[in-house]
Design a protein around this motif. Structure first.
Motif, PDB file in Angstrom:
ATOM      1  N   GLN A   1      -6.775  -7.022   0.125  1.00  0.00           N
ATOM      2  CA  GLN A   1      -6.375  -5.620   0.001  1.00  0.00           C
ATOM      3  C   GLN A   1      -5.835  -5.330  -1.403  1.00  0.00           C
TER       4      GLN A   1
ATOM      5  N   LEU B   1       0.838  -1.194   0.000  1.00  0.00           N
ATOM      6  CA  LEU B   1       0.000   0.000   0.000  1.00  0.00           C
ATOM      7  C   LEU B   1       0.874   1.246   0.000  1.00  0.00           C
TER       8      LEU B   1
ATOM      9  N   LEU C   1      -7.334  -2.632  -4.072  1.00  0.00           N
ATOM     10  CA  LEU C   1      -6.495  -1.613  -4.700  1.00  0.00           C
ATOM     11  C   LEU C   1      -6.611  -1.657  -6.220  1.00  0.00           C
TER      12      LEU C   1
ATOM     13  N   ASP D   1      -3.074   5.298  -0.410  1.00  0.00           N
ATOM     14  CA  ASP D   1      -4.030   4.192  -0.287  1.00  0.00           C
ATOM     15  C   ASP D   1      -4.447   3.989   1.166  1.00  0.00           C
TER      16      ASP D   1
END
Length: 418
Positions: free
Chosen positions: A109, A19, A113, A23
């Motif tokens: 995750q 990340l 994204l 983000d």
């Protein structure tokens, strides 16, 4: 020994989960500057965010406040060290990085994204299509309301180009975003394919709008302030789009020829498909050839235009009087032939509104003069466009007939084989 802090631990967890600061800020509904302050230990997260951050990274609140994972044994310790990005020591005593194995939370995750990147690109593509739609609306407005047909085309062309520029910039930024992050695997490949499909669809829409607007600049006119009627514009524009679709279909089949060849080799109805496709193609070519012959070798607008008879005591004199009215048309010498074929009268045609005329003689030697004016010719052009649209419907019927014959014969053969 260096003291470990919450900010340093958040930075390690963020990087190990792939990340960026932006983000993470979007996940926690804070600004990216706030994340930067946390990681530099200039400030600390609010107490209300501690459980959220811990749940996001799969750690406990105690571990987050300590700034490190609690030591565990066995495989649990290895997993904790891998999540924190720590290093293990190899057998010879040299430091060796422990490979990071993403768990389910990290995979989820990553999916979030990539979906966010794809959604952002889809939004920009929608904006590009809206700009193209605005270009078509501008062309309609300037053609029918102002009217300036050629100016309408160039204004629409500017908006189509603007939409294409927006799409190109969005595509470049998306590619950079996908390459900047250290993604890998099937999920990234699927995201890239999806982005490519969206871009191709957007460019196809913009290209179709351009082709549909193209008749505005192709028709010939000696006047600047003029417009193209919907009966002339819409069928012609639809024809350009249809031709482009057929060309693209041929290119697509050529590019995918290997896949199609492999598919056809395993198809037991290959011969039936080829026969149906061949007869359908022949029917389409014959119909298209007949339509082209009628449009190029016969003046269909004149044939379909309603005609009017000149009612006067002397129709010949009335025709000459009408033809010699100076309407800034082309001056042409005309002849009126008698019943025996000799030249009866000559005159100079000056009236541009008089498009066509004919003079016939009945059994009693009386002249019957038939004329076609420009207003009647416009009616003939509208009827010609309807005639060509009917031919397009005939094309569709022939294609549907080809499919119906194929499926009927296929069903019959399958029943016979059983």
């Amino acid at each position: 020994m260096e003291k470990k802090t919450i900010g340093q631990f958040i930075a390690v967890l963020r990087k190990s989960n792939g990340l960026t600061q932006k983000d993470l800020a979007e996940e926690l509904n804070v600004s990216d500057k706030t994340i930067s302050h946390w990681e530099r230990d200039e400030s600390a997260p609010d107490l209300s965010l501690i459980p959220v951050i811990a749940d996001l990274f799969g750690v406990t609140t105690d571990e987050l406040l300590r700034g490190e994972r609690r030591p565990t044994v066995g495989k649990a310790a290895e997993a904790a060290e891998a999540a924190a990005g720590s290093a293990s020591v190899s057998g010879d005593g040299s430091p060796e990085e422990t490979p990071h194995k993403p768990d389910r939370r990290t995979d989820r995750q990553l999916k979030v994204l990539l979906d966010r990147i794809k959604l952002k690109f889809r939004t920009h593509s929608l904006i590009a299509c809206c700009i193209g739609g605005l270009g078509l609306l501008t062309a309609l407005l300037f053609n029918f309301a102002v009217p300036y047909a050629k100016l309408a085309f160039f204004l629409a062309l500017i908006l189509y180009a603007a939409g294409a520029v927006v799409e190109i910039i969005a595509l470049m930024n998306t590619r950079v975003s996908l390459d900047a992050e250290e993604f890998e695997g099937d999920r990234l490949d699927a995201c890239k394919r999806s982005v490519t499909r969206i871009a191709c669809t957007t460019f196809s829409i913009l290209g179709g709008l351009l082709l549909f607007t193209l008749p505005l600049v192709l028709f010939k006119s000696n006047y600047l302030r003029t417009r193209l009627s919907s009966y002339s514009w819409f069928p012609e524009g639809a024809r350009f789009v249809l031709i482009a679709v057929l060309v693209w279909a041929v290119v697509f089949l050529i590019l995918r020829s290997r896949s199609w060849i492999k598919y056809l080799q395993n198809d037991r109805f290959l011969k039936l498909k080829c026969v149906c496709a061949l007869f359908t193609l022949l029917a389409l070519l014959l119909t298209f050839g007949l339509q082209c012959a009628l449009n190029f070798f016969i003046d269909l607008p004149l044939r379909f235009a309603p005609r009017a008879d000149l009612v006067a005591e002397n129709p010949v004199d009335a025709l000459i009087k009408l033809a010699e009215e100076d309407d800034h048309g082309r001056w042409e010498d005309q002849e009126i032939l008698a019943a025996d074929g000799t030249v009866l009268r000559t005159f100079t045609k000056k009236n541009g509104c008089l498009y066509d005329w004919s003079c016939e003689w009945d059994e009693n030697g009386n002249a019957v003069v038939t004329i076609v004016m420009s207003a009647q010719l416009i009616v003939g052009e509208k009827r010609t466009n309807r005639f060509n649209v009917a031919y397009c419907a005939l094309y569709v019927m022939e294609i549907v007939a080809g499919f119906v014959v194929y499926f009927k014969v296929k069903e019959k053969r399958s029943a016979t084989a059983r």
